[in-house]
Design a protein around this motif. Structure first.
Motif, PDB file in Angstrom:
ATOM      1  N   GLU B  15     -80.896 -75.691 -93.887  1.00 48.55           N
ATOM      2  CA  GLU B  15     -82.271 -75.210 -93.859  1.00 48.55           C
ATOM      3  C   GLU B  15     -83.161 -76.222 -93.144  1.00 48.55           C
ATOM      4  O   GLU B  15     -83.080 -77.428 -93.398  1.00 48.55           O
ATOM      5  CB  GLU B  15     -82.771 -74.997 -95.293  1.00 48.55           C
ATOM      6  CG  GLU B  15     -84.185 -74.470 -95.383  1.00 48.55           C
ATOM      7  CD  GLU B  15     -84.613 -74.220 -96.821  1.00 48.55           C
ATOM      8  OE1 GLU B  15     -83.801 -74.437 -97.739  1.00 48.55           O
ATOM      9  OE2 GLU B  15     -85.770 -73.799 -97.030  1.00 48.55           O
ATOM     10  N   SER B  18     -82.225 -76.169 -86.437  1.00 47.65           N
ATOM     11  CA  SER B  18     -82.305 -75.094 -85.454  1.00 47.65           C
ATOM     12  C   SER B  18     -80.951 -74.416 -85.286  1.00 47.65           C
ATOM     13  O   SER B  18     -79.905 -75.012 -85.546  1.00 47.65           O
ATOM     14  CB  SER B  18     -82.757 -75.657 -84.096  1.00 47.65           C
ATOM     15  OG  SER B  18     -84.065 -76.169 -84.175  1.00 47.65           O
ATOM     16  N   ILE B  77     -83.569 -70.270 -82.865  1.00 48.89           N
ATOM     17  CA  ILE B  77     -84.354 -70.144 -84.094  1.00 48.89           C
ATOM     18  C   ILE B  77     -84.626 -71.548 -84.606  1.00 48.89           C
ATOM     19  O   ILE B  77     -83.689 -72.315 -84.863  1.00 48.89           O
ATOM     20  CB  ILE B  77     -83.609 -69.333 -85.174  1.00 48.89           C
ATOM     21  CG1 ILE B  77     -83.174 -67.977 -84.641  1.00 48.89           C
ATOM     22  CG2 ILE B  77     -84.503 -69.159 -86.406  1.00 48.89           C
ATOM     23  CD1 ILE B  77     -82.316 -67.178 -85.610  1.00 48.89           C
ATOM     24  N   THR B  80     -85.076 -73.179 -89.515  1.00 52.16           N
ATOM     25  CA  THR B  80     -84.399 -72.061 -90.171  1.00 52.16           C
ATOM     26  C   THR B  80     -84.645 -72.038 -91.676  1.00 52.16           C
ATOM     27  O   THR B  80     -84.805 -73.084 -92.325  1.00 52.16           O
ATOM     28  CB  THR B  80     -82.890 -72.117 -89.916  1.00 52.16           C
ATOM     29  OG1 THR B  80     -82.394 -73.409 -90.295  1.00 52.16           O
ATOM     30  CG2 THR B  80     -82.574 -71.845 -88.460  1.00 52.16           C
ATOM     31  N   ASP B  84     -83.208 -66.272 -93.003  1.00 53.81           N
ATOM     32  CA  ASP B  84     -82.721 -66.033 -91.637  1.00 53.81           C
ATOM     33  C   ASP B  84     -81.232 -65.697 -91.638  1.00 53.81           C
ATOM     34  O   ASP B  84     -80.695 -65.268 -90.606  1.00 53.81           O
ATOM     35  CB  ASP B  84     -82.961 -67.266 -90.747  1.00 53.81           C
ATOM     36  CG  ASP B  84     -84.435 -67.545 -90.501  1.00 53.81           C
ATOM     37  OD1 ASP B  84     -84.791 -68.732 -90.325  1.00 53.81           O
ATOM     38  OD2 ASP B  84     -85.240 -66.581 -90.511  1.00 53.81           O
ATOM     39  N   VAL B 110     -77.714 -69.906 -93.366  1.00 56.90           N
ATOM     40  CA  VAL B 110     -78.627 -71.035 -93.508  1.00 56.90           C
ATOM     41  C   VAL B 110     -78.475 -71.560 -94.927  1.00 56.90           C
ATOM     42  O   VAL B 110     -78.764 -70.855 -95.901  1.00 56.90           O
ATOM     43  CB  VAL B 110     -80.078 -70.611 -93.236  1.00 56.90           C
ATOM     44  CG1 VAL B 110     -81.009 -71.818 -93.409  1.00 56.90           C
ATOM     45  CG2 VAL B 110     -80.208 -70.018 -91.849  1.00 56.90           C
TER      46      VAL B 110
END
Lengths: 113, 112
Positions: B15, B18, B77, B80, B84, B110
């Motif tokens: 978490e 990227s 992303i 995160t 996600d 994640v």
């Protein structure tokens, strides 16, 4: 909110029966809709392109007599799985383009016993 | 016809880190490249798209890049979050009104 509505979300049927899945465009007209099939943990495979007022265009290997597509109005396309068998069990998803983007319905999980 | 490849097939990130997913396509006629997020038992949700006249597009924590010469496009992303976690699909078509061909998907996890 959702722009493409698909029903039913889940259906269980006996082998040999036919099942109809509806795909509706909400608040917009769709001259074209697309039908996809997805197996567990796999990608989406295009089955056919549904064209309002004319015959659908099927992808290679998709049986048009097994998967009947009707696009009778600018807001509704239907996929009928005829004489369903267990191997037809799958997740079926429709999509429609609107405002230069392609949106999908919520999908229909078909289980054939 | 169009063929879309996607890597990696699975991706686990902590978490806050990227996540990057890369795709390639084969048909030079493709000009529309959408990305979809799919949660279990649900239909794909459009999260971002890019067209061939643009090299990069960003929407909050999500960004896409496109290299039309190399026929590569990527999803990034940042920061995160556990929500996600899902399967992400890249796709390609000539326009949003033409049939869209999907990549095989990337399962993103994640870890909190």
């Amino acid at each position: 909110g959702a722009v493409v509505s698909q029903h039913p979300s889940r259906v269980i049927c006996k082998s040999g029966t036919s099942v109809k899945i509806e795909c509706r465009s909400l608040d917009f007209q769709a001259t074209t809709m697309f039908w996809y099939r997805q197996f567990p943990k796999k990608s989406l495979m295009l089955m056919a392109t549904s064209n309002e007022g004319s015959k659908a265009t099927y992808e290679q290997g998709v049986e048009k007599d097994k998967f009947l597509i009707n696009h009778a109005s600018l807001t509704l396309s239907t996929l009928t799985v005829t004489s369903a068998h267990p191997e037809d069990s799958s997740f079926y998803i429709c999509s429609a383009p609107v405002n230069e983007k392609l949106f999908f319905g919520s999908g229909t999980q078909l289980s054939v016993l | 016809g169009e063929n879309v490849e996607q890597h990696p097939s699975t991706l686990s990130v902590q978490e806050g880190d990227s996540a990057v997913i890369k795709c390639t396509y084969s048909d030079s006629a493709s000009n529309y490249f959408p990305w979809y997020k799919q949660e279990l038992g649900k239909g794909p949700q459009l999260i971002i798209d890019i067209r061939s006249n643009v090299g990069e597009k960003k929407d909050q924590r999500i960004a896409v890049t496109l290299n039309k010469t190399a026929k590569h496009f990527s999803l990034h992303i940042t920061e995160t979050q556990p929500e996600d976690s899902a399967v992400y699909f890249c796709a390609a078509s000539e326009t949003s009104y033409d049939k869209v061909i999907f990549g095989p998907g990337t399962s993103l996890s994640v870890i909190p």
